[in-house]
Design an enzyme around this catalytic site. Structure first.
Site, PDB file in Angstrom:
ATOM      1  N   GLY A 110      44.360  47.481  51.299  1.00 25.19           N
ATOM      2  CA  GLY A 110      44.534  47.924  52.261  1.00 25.19           C
ATOM      3  C   GLY A 110      44.775  49.702  52.038  1.00 25.19           C
ATOM      4  O   GLY A 110      44.511  49.920  53.506  1.00 25.19           O
ATOM      5  N   SER A 119      52.161  41.088  28.291  1.00 25.99           N
ATOM      6  CA  SER A 119      49.967  41.390  28.169  1.00 25.99           C
ATOM      7  C   SER A 119      49.912  40.116  26.780  1.00 25.99           C
ATOM      8  O   SER A 119      50.700  40.099  25.856  1.00 25.99           O
ATOM      9  CB  SER A 119      50.047  42.492  28.229  1.00 25.99           C
ATOM     10  OG  SER A 119      49.046  42.410  27.300  1.00 25.99           O
ATOM     11  N   ARG A 156      43.240  31.944  27.550  1.00 23.46           N
ATOM     12  CA  ARG A 156      44.442  31.628  28.957  1.00 23.46           C
ATOM     13  C   ARG A 156      45.340  30.240  29.139  1.00 23.46           C
ATOM     14  O   ARG A 156      45.950  29.714  29.242  1.00 23.46           O
ATOM     15  CB  ARG A 156      44.059  32.372  30.060  1.00 23.46           C
ATOM     16  CG  ARG A 156      45.183  33.310  30.675  1.00 23.46           C
ATOM     17  CD  ARG A 156      44.840  33.960  30.971  1.00 23.46           C
ATOM     18  NE  ARG A 156      45.092  36.030  31.164  1.00 23.46           N
ATOM     19  CZ  ARG A 156      44.145  35.877  31.990  1.00 23.46           C
ATOM     20  NH1 ARG A 156      44.666  36.062  33.470  1.00 23.46           N
ATOM     21  NH2 ARG A 156      44.766  38.102  31.675  1.00 23.46           N
ATOM     22  N   ARG A 185      40.118  33.766  37.809  1.00 26.69           N
ATOM     23  CA  ARG A 185      40.073  35.188  37.914  1.00 26.69           C
ATOM     24  C   ARG A 185      39.794  36.300  36.590  1.00 26.69           C
ATOM     25  O   ARG A 185      40.887  35.140  35.901  1.00 26.69           O
ATOM     26  CB  ARG A 185      40.862  35.840  38.583  1.00 26.69           C
ATOM     27  CG  ARG A 185      40.963  37.139  38.284  1.00 26.69           C
ATOM     28  CD  ARG A 185      41.877  37.987  39.837  1.00 26.69           C
ATOM     29  NE  ARG A 185      42.619  38.258  39.630  1.00 26.69           N
ATOM     30  CZ  ARG A 185      43.816  38.567  38.101  1.00 26.69           C
ATOM     31  NH1 ARG A 185      42.810  39.442  38.027  1.00 26.69           N
ATOM     32  NH2 ARG A 185      44.403  38.274  38.053  1.00 26.69           N
ATOM     33  N   LEU A 206      41.306  44.374  40.929  1.00 26.65           N
ATOM     34  CA  LEU A 206      42.173  45.655  41.168  1.00 26.65           C
ATOM     35  C   LEU A 206      40.685  46.061  41.330  1.00 26.65           C
ATOM     36  O   LEU A 206      40.350  46.577  43.051  1.00 26.65           O
ATOM     37  CB  LEU A 206      42.414  46.739  40.132  1.00 26.65           C
ATOM     38  CG  LEU A 206      43.593  46.337  39.459  1.00 26.65           C
ATOM     39  CD1 LEU A 206      43.967  47.490  38.399  1.00 26.65           C
ATOM     40  CD2 LEU A 206      44.459  46.377  40.559  1.00 26.65           C
TER      41      LEU A 206
END
Lengths: 683, 293, 271
Positions: free
Chosen positions: A19, A254, A311, A448, A454
């Site tokens: 945005g 992480s 993952r 993803r 980002l």
């Protein structure tokens, strides 16, 4: 209002990275922006991103990396579900986006010579991730927040912070404004706009606890969905393997913890036949569990990779152990991530930041006590369906997957992936209504890659922002400017929303009976539990069917909702109660998509259909909502014209490139995957 | 919205010269006020260590006599040898007035919160303001009674005179020849006043280094803090020594010393307005081995 | 660093004593809620408020409205959930009940920040925090979001300083604890009231960037004016309560120095 009196105005809903980037771009194009956000934009969920932002860079380029390779990795990582042209364009723009952020003053980590430092990240063999400490998202959004504040002080952006999006105002298929509510004064108002950009982020709250912020409930997206906007790939939800369980949310731990030698285990007793069973003292002080009663299940099941399996595999294994076998620590949903065998100095040097978070929020010392972690819902690849105009690169047949480290088949050129400035880039099926960032379904397919989120947010803002500017200046709206549209349309929209509020206020519980069946908080909690059980890591047909019927039950209960607060001032319970209804409908689209997608692809794992089925399901799951609230799903072909699908076999021996480049940081095979390549995968 | 320039005329004098006044306030606390404070306390504390300062000259005097003699010598020197004394004095008063008036304005803009945030620096912040309030009250009393001759505020009604600085001061602090209750109260007020003012100066020295940007790093601020604590401790000892010295000083004996001073340096003995009911003879002293003053 | 929990295993009952207010100008009242806490569950103040919201019944057994509060990331990076807990300002997401109320019968008091107008209950209006960022032009004046090549190079040491300053999340803790920063309900006075540590530190951040420096004179003018760095009283509470451990007092010293030099320069150039 705007001092410059920009003739054209765009409403941006959501003040996260997407945005804010869009707002800055639009102002530069001479378009006025009305920026709506439920929180002060600086507090948007983008602050939570940790690891970094991907882009081809000169160091990687001179080792054989390229924008094309970045594109290829992203499509492959997403298990060939993403429309490919937009991904190519995003990869092409990535280096420029880093430069712009750099100029804004983002304190990217530096090499000793003063260049931007890079780190390895999942899905790539090249260092291509730019980072700013362990809070890259925070640093990026602050830089954009500062730029937008500058535009605000110059009168080109008007912020409506603490305003909640309620409904898009649509006139004959064209979005001409929104209805919003001041969450403090409770005032409901309609706002005119020549175009509306939804940049409202993800929907983790549907699952109760997730790594998302408290406002990431998907309500804005759900309201667009109900108003007729298509919602795609809702079932594609990323579950991160290592999150810190908390009473209120799940906090990310992480992957670098495992990269630096962390071992995952549960207390268990080995049976004579070699299998493991539940430990009677599981849940008690882990330091008292002897070595031979510790089940290092990842190391045992994946001897090559051990604790640094990809993952999705780690997530599935942990989930399976705890949920299906009840072998989690203390019988609960947690396993140990153990670093206590490592010297404290080493850990402080490598992992101090994330270990501090653990210390702070769990209140235990990870240097001496194993951390308790569990997979957590992290990101929604799915979102509002958007279109695009493909760029100039259109090979006759899709290429095979690019061999890592070899020369790119095409040069990085702006415009190859998407045609810059075409009205329909990132536009939903409703004209003039755009979706940017996580709320869009684009770019990430079925999974993803870390540090691509980002990028996609800012890419949407700066690239698709041009499309919005062009649309409001010379698009269909220029024939009939929004200011000429009858006020009665807006008044009607306000009346419709006010009626919804009145219905809730009328349902205030004055009896004090406190029936959990009609308590919005209880319904929300049950929704979270149900969705986490049925729609996260492992999904089966029967369970999804039960989930859909449970959702039906919750919807029925929701229709008889009782509120605890009828106040006309800053009534948070009412806002929450409304969002529960929105979450229910999005949850239905999600569960239905998962049920209908009878294959396993990326984050979507169906043990009853364990293989990927490109023939039937290399398609977007597009959900529609009828005016009466009926959700239906259909499969729509995707743009897979650039790369041919191949089996997604990360790290398996046969995936090894025939001709590995000598400059490559590491080998792709098995156990030799560089530990750092999975590090910090928190984006 | 936010960038509307504020018209000059609508802004108060304080706001227009905000930084200048802030910095002058800071500076005036060090020069001249702080410098004067150091000189003043060093001089006054000689009542305790003056005998040492006299070296051989005070060999035949007791500690108290030597202190009084040395102190008196200093006072005479100040009054006779410093040029433009009145100008210096007026400057000092002006500086104190400026520092205290602005100090009040600034202090009133803050709200102390040591109850919830009991950190050391926060206590010092609060104490800096309290010491300012009480300190200025003390300075007013101190100057009014000893300089302007408002003897009605002095127990025993003594009027201080620089011709008999030590004895009249001792009388003022003791409330008479013998220590009286009123004298104890006055001395207690002096104790509080001088203690707070020394703190105010030392802490002001510490904060001014941050204000002016001389100490930036946490370490520099800490080190300068130690230095200021040392300066403060030294001045505190001097202040307490002065007070104790004069409080314990026998006014009669002090007067004898003062008379001896004039005699010794061949000066006429000034007319005495204190202890007029007593016949006080000068103390017998050996001829000076030091140069004539 | 590590604060070991002294809470005994098992379940205990604590009291949440909450200062409530239905809206601006409405009277304040205290309400207490009883809460069952199990040691080791990581329960924090936000989770406690969520439990109370689902069943808002006071210790006296009377039904009330759910408490209103602000929160966001719950990881101490967004700055939303600042409140006064047991008299001291802090982020409530990181306030673990096992640490702050380890014993049966412990009472946790929650109040809204006192330096900002209350919206409702524990929620306050911190618009002035963001307004003060505008006063010091807290941005790098770039030419736009077009690709014009990389930004200025900087050493790792410079990056480290800027990174630390740049982690400020505008939570307002430094302002709540500051004896010089006071509530200013009239936004007309915001431009002359004290900026507070966070804005002073942000001015330092942007003055230390090669392009951001362009606006340094403008920022130093703001810091020299009313409400500028001169209003700091050096109580240094800011640095004690900063959840990000930003060296705010160093920023104040650095800006004090910059303002001194700036003023002297202006004196001689008569600008």
């Amino acid at each position: 209002m705007a001092a410059t009196g920009n003739e054209k105005r765009v409403i941006v809903v959501g003040g996260g990275l997407a945005g804010l980037a869009a707002s800055a771009r639009l102002v530069e194009a001479g378009v006025g922006v009305d920026l709506f956000s439920v929180v002060p934009v600086k507090r948007s969920h983008s602050v939570c991103a940790q690891g970094g932002i991907n882009a081809c860079n000169e160091v990687a380029r001179q080792q054989g990396y390229s924008e094309y390779e970045h594109f290829d990795e992203t499509v492959y990582g997403g298990d060939f579900l993403a429309d490919q042209h937009p991904v190519l364009e995003m990869a092409n723009w990535a280096p420029r986006i880093i430069d712009v952020l750099d100029r804004m003053g983002v304190p990217f980590n530096r090499t000793s010579e003063g260049y931007r430092d890079l780190r390895l990240f999942g899905g790539s063999l090249f260092k291509r991730t730019h980072f700013s400490g362990a809070t890259t998202g925070q640093q990026l959004i602050y830089a954009l927040d500062e730029q937008v504040r500058r535009h605000e002080s110059e009168g080109n952006v008007t912020k409506y912070e603490h305003w909640e999006f309620l409904w898009p105002v649509i006139e004959s298929g064209r979005c001409v404004g929104i209805v919003a509510r001041d969450i403090r004064t409770m005032q409901i108002r309609a706002f005119r706009a020549d175009a509306v950009i939804m940049a409202t982020g993800g929907c983790g709250l549907i699952f109760g606890k997730s790594t998302n912020s408290v406002m990431c409930n998907g309500a804005a997206a759900a309201r667009c969905f109900r108003a007729g906007v298509h919602y795609a790939n809702a079932e594609m939800i990323q579950v991160h393997p290592t999150a810190i369980p908390g009473a209120d949310k799940l906090r990310l731990m992480s992957e670098s913890a495992r990269g630096e030698g962390g071992r995952v285990w549960v207390p268990a007793l080995k049976r004579p036949d070699g299998t493991w069973g539940v430990h009677p003292r599981s849940g008690q002080d882990p330091k008292t569990i002897p070595e031979n009663e510790r089940y290092y299940f990842l190391e045992e099941r994946y001897p090559a990779y051990g604790n640094i399996v990809p993952r999705d595999i780690a997530t599935r294994e942990i989930f399976d152990l705890c949920v299906n076998h009840g072998m989690g620590v203390g019988g609960g949903q947690q396993v140990y991530l153990d670093l206590t065998h490592k010297p404290k100095e080493y850990l402080q040097k490598k992992l101090e930041g994330i270990l501090e978070i653990y210390e702070k929020f769990v209140g235990e010392d990870p240097y001496t006590t194993p951390m308790r972690i569990f997979p957590g819902v992290h990101y929604s690849m799915g979102g509002l369906w958007t279109s695009f105009t493909p760029g100039s690169y259109t090979p006759a047949t899709p290429r095979t997957k690019h061999k890592s480290g070899t020369r790119a088949p095409i040069n990085a050129e702006i415009g190859q992936g998407m045609a810059l400035g075409e009205f329909n880039n990132a536009m939903t099926n409703v004209q003039g209504l755009y979706a940017f960032g996580e709320v869009s379904f684009a770019y990430h397919g079925a999974n993803r890659l870390g540090a691509n989120a980002l990028l996609s947010c800012i890419f949407d803002g700066v690239f698709c922002g041009v499309s919005v500017a062009n649309y409001v200046r010379s698009g269909p709206s220029s024939n009939k400017p929004t200011k000429d549209i009858s006020q009665s349309l807006y008044d009607g929209a306000v009346a419709q929303e006010s009626a919804k509020v009145k219905k809730l206020v009328d349902a205030v519980d004055t009896t004090g009976a406190d029936d959990p069946a009609t308590n919005p908080y209880i319904i929300g909690r049950e929704l979270g539990v149900e969705m986490t059980e049925a729609c996260t890591v492992v999904r089966t047909g029967p369970r999804l069917e039960r989930c859909l019927s449970k959702l039906g039950e919750l919807k029925a209960r929701y229709s008889k909702l009782k509120l605890a607060d009828a106040g006309g001032w800053t009534n948070q319970s009412m806002a929450y109660a409304r969002s529960v209804g929105d979450m229910l409908i999005l949850a239905e689209a999600l569960a239905l998509g998962a049920f209908r997608r009878q294959e396993s692809r990326g984050a979507h794992y169906r043990p009853d259909f364990p293989d990927r089925n490109d023939q039937e399901f290399m398609k977007s799951t597009v959900a529609r909502c009828s005016p009466s609230g009926e959700v239906s799903v259909e499969f729509v072909p995707i743009d897979a014209t650039l790369i041919q699908p191949t089996a997604r076999t990360y790290g398996k021996k046969d995936d090894k490139p025939a001709n590995p480049a000598p400059t490559r940081p590491s080998d792709a095979s098995g156990a030799n995957v560089p530990t750092g390549s999975l590090a910090g995968a928190g984006v | 919205m936010s960038n509307t320039p504020v018209s000059q005329s609508s802004v108060s004098f304080l706001d227009r010269h905000h930084l200048l006044l802030r910095r002058l306030h800071s500076l005036s606390g060090i020069v001249p006020i702080g410098v004067f404070l150091i000189a003043h306390l060093v001089t006054n504390s000689s009542i305790m260590w003056g005998k040492v300062g006299l070296r051989g000259d005070g060999a035949d005097m007791s500690l108290a006599e030597g202190g009084a003699f040395y102190f008196h010598k200093e006072v005479v020197w100040i009054n006779n040898s410093i040029p433009h004394l009145l100008l210096i004095e007026l400057t000092l008063w002006a500086a104190i007035a400026f520092h205290s008036v602005l100090g009040f304005v600034y202090a009133f803009s803050g709200r102390s919160n040591t109850r919830n945030y009991g950190y050391g620096a926060n206590w010092r912040y609060t104490l800096q303001r309290i010491s300012g309030y009480i300190g200025i009250l003390f300075i007013f009393y101190h100057v009014a009674t000893l300089r302007w001759g408002w003897s009605f505020l002095v127990p025993g009604g003594t009027t201080w005179s620089h011709h008999y600085a030590a004895s009249t001061l001792a009388l003022s602090l003791r409330g008479g020849t013998e220590i009286t209750l009123a004298g104890v109260l006055v001395s207690a007020f002096y104790f509080v006043g001088i203690t707070l003012l020394v703190f105010h100066f030392a802490n002001g020295l510490w904060t001014s280094a941050i204000t002016w940007g001389l100490t930036v790093s946490q370490r520099a601020q800490q080190q300068w803090g130690y230095a200021c604590a040392a300066i403060g401790t030294g001045l505190m000892l001097a202040a307490w020594a002065s007070l104790l010295g004069f409080f314990l000083l026998d006014p009669v004996q002090a007067t004898r010393v003062e008379q001896a001073y004039y005699q010794k340096y061949g000066q006429p003995i000034p007319k005495r307005h204190h202890l007029t009911d007593q016949n006080i003879t000068p103390l017998k002293t050996e001829p000076s081995t030091l140069g004539k003053n | 660093m590590h604060t070991p929990s002294t809470a005994k295993p098992g379940t205990r009952t604590i009291t949440m004593k909450i200062k409530r207010c239905d809206g601006p100008g409405k009277p304040e009242r205290w309400e207490s809620f009883s809460l069952s806490v199990t040691t080791g569950q990581g329960m924090n103040i936000i989770a406690a408020l969520q439990v109370i919201a689902a069943k808002p019944v006071t210790v006296e057994g009377s039904r009330t409205t759910p408490v209103v509060w602000d929160s966001g990331c719950l990881e101490e990076v967004c700055g939303a959930c600042t409140m006064v807990v047991n008299g001291k300002v802090r982020q409530t997401c990181s306030a673990l009940l096992d640490q702050i109320a380890p014993n049966d019968g412990d009472v946790v008091t929650l109040e809204p920040m006192s330096k900002f107008p209350v919206v409702r209950d524990l929620s306050v209006n911190r618009q002035r925090v963001f307004h003060n960022l505008k006063r010091v032009s807290a941005w790098v004046p770039i030419d736009g979001t077009y690709a014009l090549g990389p930004g200025p190079r900087e050493t790792p040491a410079e990056q480290e300083v800027r990174y630390t300053l740049s982690t400020c999340m505008s939570c307002g803790c430094c302002l709540e604890a500051c004896p010089q920063f006071n509530q200013e309900p009239d936004s007309k006075n915001w431009d002359t009231a004290f900026l507070g540590a966070h804005a002073i530190s942000q001015a330092r951040l942007f003055n230390s960037h090669a392009t951001g420096k362009e606006l340094a004179p403008q920022r130093l003018d703001a810091l020299s004016g009313p409400g500028g760095v001169g209003d700091c009283g050096n109580a240094q509470n800011c640095v004690k309560v900063c959840p990000k451990k930003i060296p705010l007092t160093e920023s104040i010293g650095a800006m004090g120095r910059a303002v001194t030099i700036h003023a002297v320069k202006k004196l001689f150039t008569m600008k």
